[in-house]
Design an enzyme around this catalytic site. Structure first.
Site, PDB file in Angstrom:
ATOM      1  N   THR A 258      40.296  37.757  35.100  1.00  0.00           N
ATOM      2  CA  THR A 258      40.396  38.493  36.357  1.00  0.00           C
ATOM      3  C   THR A 258      40.334  40.001  36.125  1.00  0.00           C
ATOM      4  O   THR A 258      40.819  40.496  35.101  1.00  0.00           O
ATOM      5  CB  THR A 258      41.699  38.109  37.104  1.00  0.00           C
ATOM      6  OG1 THR A 258      41.877  38.994  38.207  1.00  0.00           O
ATOM      7  CG2 THR A 258      42.924  38.209  36.226  1.00  0.00           C
TER       8      THR A 258
ATOM      9  N   SER B 211      50.676  41.372  38.140  1.00  0.00           N
ATOM     10  CA  SER B 211      51.627  40.298  38.473  1.00  0.00           C
ATOM     11  C   SER B 211      51.791  39.378  37.264  1.00  0.00           C
ATOM     12  O   SER B 211      51.009  39.456  36.306  1.00  0.00           O
ATOM     13  CB  SER B 211      51.087  39.459  39.636  1.00  0.00           C
ATOM     14  OG  SER B 211      49.960  38.705  39.197  1.00  0.00           O
TER      15      SER B 211
ATOM     16  N   TYR C 188      51.050  36.327  37.294  1.00  0.00           N
ATOM     17  CA  TYR C 188      49.793  35.568  37.256  1.00  0.00           C
ATOM     18  C   TYR C 188      48.731  36.335  36.469  1.00  0.00           C
ATOM     19  O   TYR C 188      48.104  35.791  35.553  1.00  0.00           O
ATOM     20  CB  TYR C 188      49.278  35.281  38.686  1.00  0.00           C
ATOM     21  CG  TYR C 188      47.783  35.163  38.719  1.00  0.00           C
ATOM     22  CD1 TYR C 188      47.160  34.051  38.164  1.00  0.00           C
ATOM     23  CD2 TYR C 188      46.982  36.181  39.241  1.00  0.00           C
ATOM     24  CE1 TYR C 188      45.773  33.963  38.129  1.00  0.00           C
ATOM     25  CE2 TYR C 188      45.611  36.094  39.216  1.00  0.00           C
ATOM     26  CZ  TYR C 188      45.005  34.992  38.661  1.00  0.00           C
ATOM     27  OH  TYR C 188      43.634  34.906  38.611  1.00  0.00           O
ATOM     28  N   HIS C 189      48.521  37.618  36.836  1.00  0.00           N
ATOM     29  CA  HIS C 189      47.486  38.383  36.136  1.00  0.00           C
ATOM     30  C   HIS C 189      47.826  38.500  34.647  1.00  0.00           C
ATOM     31  O   HIS C 189      46.944  38.487  33.795  1.00  0.00           O
ATOM     32  CB  HIS C 189      47.336  39.770  36.776  1.00  0.00           C
ATOM     33  CG  HIS C 189      46.705  39.748  38.149  1.00  0.00           C
ATOM     34  ND1 HIS C 189      47.437  39.788  39.313  1.00  0.00           N
ATOM     35  CD2 HIS C 189      45.411  39.686  38.544  1.00  0.00           C
ATOM     36  CE1 HIS C 189      46.626  39.757  40.357  1.00  0.00           C
ATOM     37  NE2 HIS C 189      45.385  39.691  39.919  1.00  0.00           N
TER      38      HIS C 189
ATOM     39  N   LYS D 242      46.582  35.690  32.528  1.00  0.00           N
ATOM     40  CA  LYS D 242      45.161  35.796  32.156  1.00  0.00           C
ATOM     41  C   LYS D 242      44.980  36.766  30.986  1.00  0.00           C
ATOM     42  O   LYS D 242      44.078  36.596  30.165  1.00  0.00           O
ATOM     43  CB  LYS D 242      44.344  36.280  33.356  1.00  0.00           C
ATOM     44  CG  LYS D 242      44.384  35.357  34.559  1.00  0.00           C
ATOM     45  CD  LYS D 242      43.316  34.302  34.485  1.00  0.00           C
ATOM     46  CE  LYS D 242      43.175  33.547  35.792  1.00  0.00           C
ATOM     47  NZ  LYS D 242      42.126  32.535  35.752  1.00  0.00           N
TER      48      LYS D 242
HETATM   49  N1  USQ Z   1      46.106  42.695  50.617  1.00  0.00           N
HETATM   50  C1  USQ Z   1      46.341  43.248  51.863  1.00  0.00           C
HETATM   51  N2  USQ Z   1      46.566  42.401  52.896  1.00  0.00           N
HETATM   52  C2  USQ Z   1      46.560  41.042  52.770  1.00  0.00           C
HETATM   53  C3  USQ Z   1      46.312  40.486  51.495  1.00  0.00           C
HETATM   54  C4  USQ Z   1      46.097  41.343  50.435  1.00  0.00           C
HETATM   55  O1  USQ Z   1      46.342  44.467  52.017  1.00  0.00           O
HETATM   56  O2  USQ Z   1      46.780  40.356  53.769  1.00  0.00           O
HETATM   57  C5  USQ Z   1      45.815  43.590  49.466  1.00  0.00           C
HETATM   58  C6  USQ Z   1      46.740  43.411  48.268  1.00  0.00           C
HETATM   59  O3  USQ Z   1      47.885  44.208  48.388  1.00  0.00           O
HETATM   60  C7  USQ Z   1      45.838  43.792  47.115  1.00  0.00           C
HETATM   61  C8  USQ Z   1      44.440  43.428  47.585  1.00  0.00           C
HETATM   62  O4  USQ Z   1      44.531  43.228  48.989  1.00  0.00           O
HETATM   63  O5  USQ Z   1      45.885  45.187  46.916  1.00  0.00           O
HETATM   64  C9  USQ Z   1      43.896  42.165  46.962  1.00  0.00           C
HETATM   65  O6  USQ Z   1      44.787  41.106  47.196  1.00  0.00           O
HETATM   66  P1  USQ Z   1      44.306  39.568  47.165  1.00  0.00           P
HETATM   67  O7  USQ Z   1      45.467  38.737  47.560  1.00  0.00           O
HETATM   68  O8  USQ Z   1      43.027  39.396  47.905  1.00  0.00           O
HETATM   69  O9  USQ Z   1      43.905  39.403  45.622  1.00  0.00           O
HETATM   70  P2  USQ Z   1      44.782  39.300  44.309  1.00  0.00           P
HETATM   71  O10 USQ Z   1      46.214  39.052  44.555  1.00  0.00           O
HETATM   72  O11 USQ Z   1      44.441  40.494  43.479  1.00  0.00           O
HETATM   73  O12 USQ Z   1      44.210  37.984  43.625  1.00  0.00           O
HETATM   74  C10 USQ Z   1      42.906  37.446  43.935  1.00  0.00           C
HETATM   75  C11 USQ Z   1      42.877  36.003  43.505  1.00  0.00           C
HETATM   76  C12 USQ Z   1      43.065  35.920  41.989  1.00  0.00           C
HETATM   77  C13 USQ Z   1      42.037  36.800  41.308  1.00  0.00           C
HETATM   78  C14 USQ Z   1      42.097  38.218  41.836  1.00  0.00           C
HETATM   79  C15 USQ Z   1      40.986  39.102  41.313  1.00  0.00           C
HETATM   80  O13 USQ Z   1      43.873  35.265  44.190  1.00  0.00           O
HETATM   81  O14 USQ Z   1      42.944  34.564  41.568  1.00  0.00           O
HETATM   82  O15 USQ Z   1      42.283  36.801  39.919  1.00  0.00           O
HETATM   83  O16 USQ Z   1      41.921  38.190  43.263  1.00  0.00           O
HETATM   84  S1  USQ Z   1      41.522  40.762  41.101  1.00  0.00           S
HETATM   85  O17 USQ Z   1      42.181  41.236  42.302  1.00  0.00           O
HETATM   86  O18 USQ Z   1      40.371  41.540  40.783  1.00  0.00           O
HETATM   87  O19 USQ Z   1      42.491  40.724  40.020  1.00  0.00           O
END
Ligand code: USQ
Length: 385
Positions: A144, A179, A181-182, A185
């Site tokens: 990720t 997190s 989770y991250h 990875k």
């Molecule tokens: N966010 C909002 N509002 C929401 C949901 C999320 O503002 O309703 C924000 C979060 O605070 C964060 C961003 O959107 O800053 C991304 O959140 P997300 O829930 O879409 O993504 P994340 O938790 O980072 O995890 C997801 C996948 C995970 C993958 C990751 C890629 O669930 O499996 O590894 O995206 S990355 O983000 O590049 O690490």
């Protein structure tokens, strides 16, 4: 190729399995249905019901000349993993079989430990089984972009050339994940790099951004072939959540200022990137890292895009800034390299108005059973139990 897909019941695993089978590869799927269990524990469901994996595989096998093989295996069970790899002897293993949610891992000690045991022990069992039964196979591992966090310097693709006190070396890019989770990875990446260095394992670590999207060519063939689409606060990714919130008349849940920036990609491009990785085997001992995303957006960029798509569809979409439940930087530098997959042939699907409109249309047609209780975040990063 004989391709083993770990986590073949999931949002990404199932469309990947159909794609490789459709192009004529011999596909083996494994899953242990842990994700379905976690959904039940959290009291959440995908937007539309997903047929049991056995049903999907049987239907696929009835209508396709290339049959998939299905095995129920938990990667944490070392004996089961050894048995599987000895029986299958794959050329390529595509590993999605991990707990994928940052909020899930941040609920407390139990889910943090479950996440890290499931992900790290499962991956380690796999590395040992590969070394024993298929040492020349290629591991394509879903990592990720969140492994890197949001450092105040450019993010490279996996490796950093470093000069320190007059000496130079090439090191794994420093990680500052978001997190537990991250972090799991990050630990996987280190274990895989070690296996490459010491055993000569071949591996590609795909540091994937946030995935959005609903359909691939194969999911559209039959309603039973649709893939799991989450919009809840645990497993739903941000753009998918915003689309369902807009379609069901709920304000968009922007966490904090919404200036936090991430890399994003379309579900169809996930499949394409994995295909490019699988078709280009690294050398023995090579730990190859690709940053797998196509565009950078802030959360507010996405909210504005969904608001505009809503207006074009005749909806009145409002944007709410709510207290950020996560501990994450909101105002930060973000410049992540992502050229390797493009150099190898990826032609990205960009998040145009047309793509956003078409996803919103599809969600609008299917949002009869939305649960409004899962829009607001229920898990915070600072709660401990
Ligand atoms: N966010 C909002 N509002 C929401 C949901 C999320 O503002 O309703 C924000 C979060 O605070 C964060 C961003 O959107 O800053 C991304 O959140 P997300 O829930 O879409 O993504 P994340 O938790 O980072 O995890 C997801 C996948 C995970 C993958 C990751 C890629 O669930 O499996 O590894 O995206 S990355 O983000 O590049 O690490």
């Amino acid at each position: 190729m004989k391709i083993l897909i770990l986590g073949g019941d999931g949002y990404l695993g199932w469309p990947t399995a159909m794609h490789f089978s459709a192009r004529g590869d011999e596909v083996w799927i494994i899953d242990n249905f842990a994700k379905r269990r976690w959904e039940m524990e959290e009291g959440i469901e995908p937007l539309l019901p997903i047929a049991p994996l056995h049903t999907r595989v049987n239907l696929w096998n009835e209508s396709s000349e290339h049959k998939m093989h299905l095995r129920i295996v938990d990667l944490v069970d070392d004996r089961a993993v050894y048995k599987l790899i000895e029986e299958c002897v794959p050329d390529t293993i595509i590993h999605y079989a991990e707990q994928p949610s940052a909020p899930y891992s941040m609920q407390g000690r139990t889910t943090a430990v479950n996440t890290q045991v499931n992900n790290i022990v499962g991956n380690l069992n796999l590395l040992f089984a590969m070394q024993k039964y298929c040492p020349d196979a290629h591991l394509v591992k879903l990592g990720t972009m969140g492994e890197y966090g949001t450092p105040n310097i450019d993010i490279e693709e996996g490796w950093l050339e470093l000069e320190h006190n007059g000496r130079k070396d090439r090191v794994l890019y420093p990680k500052k994940p978001h997190s537990f989770y991250h972090l799991s990875k990050v630990h996987d990446s280190h274990n895989i790099e070690f296996a490459c260095r010491v055993w000569g394992t071949r591996a590609t670590d795909l540091n994937q951004g946030v995935v959005y999207g609903i359909d691939t060519d194969e999911t559209l063939l039959k309603s039973e072939f649709r893939t799991s689409f989450h919009y809840d606060d645990v497993f739903g990714t941000v753009l998918n959540r915003f689309l369902v919130q807009a379609a069901s008349g709920h304000p968009l849940t922007v966490y904090g200022s919404g200036t936090q920036t991430r890399g994003f990609l379309n579900l169809r491009d996930t499949i394409k990137c994995v295909e490019i990785a699988a078709d280009n085997t690294p050398d023995a001992g090579e730990f190859r890292v690709f940053n797998q995303f196509t565009e950078q957006f802030s959360v507010m960029d996405l909210a504005e895009k969904v608001k505009s798509a809503g207006e074009r569809a005749g909806l009145n979409v409002t944007i709410n800034h709510i207290a950020n439940p996560r501990v994450e930087q909101e105002d930060h530098y973000y410049n992540a390299k992502h050229t390797k997959l493009v150099d190898m042939g990826l032609d990205p699907i960009l998040l145009t108005d047309e793509v956003t409109d078409s996803m919103l249309k599809s969600v609008l047609a299917n949002c009869g059973h939305v649960d409004p209780n899962v829009f607001l975040p229920r898990i915070t990063w600072t709660h401990r139990n």
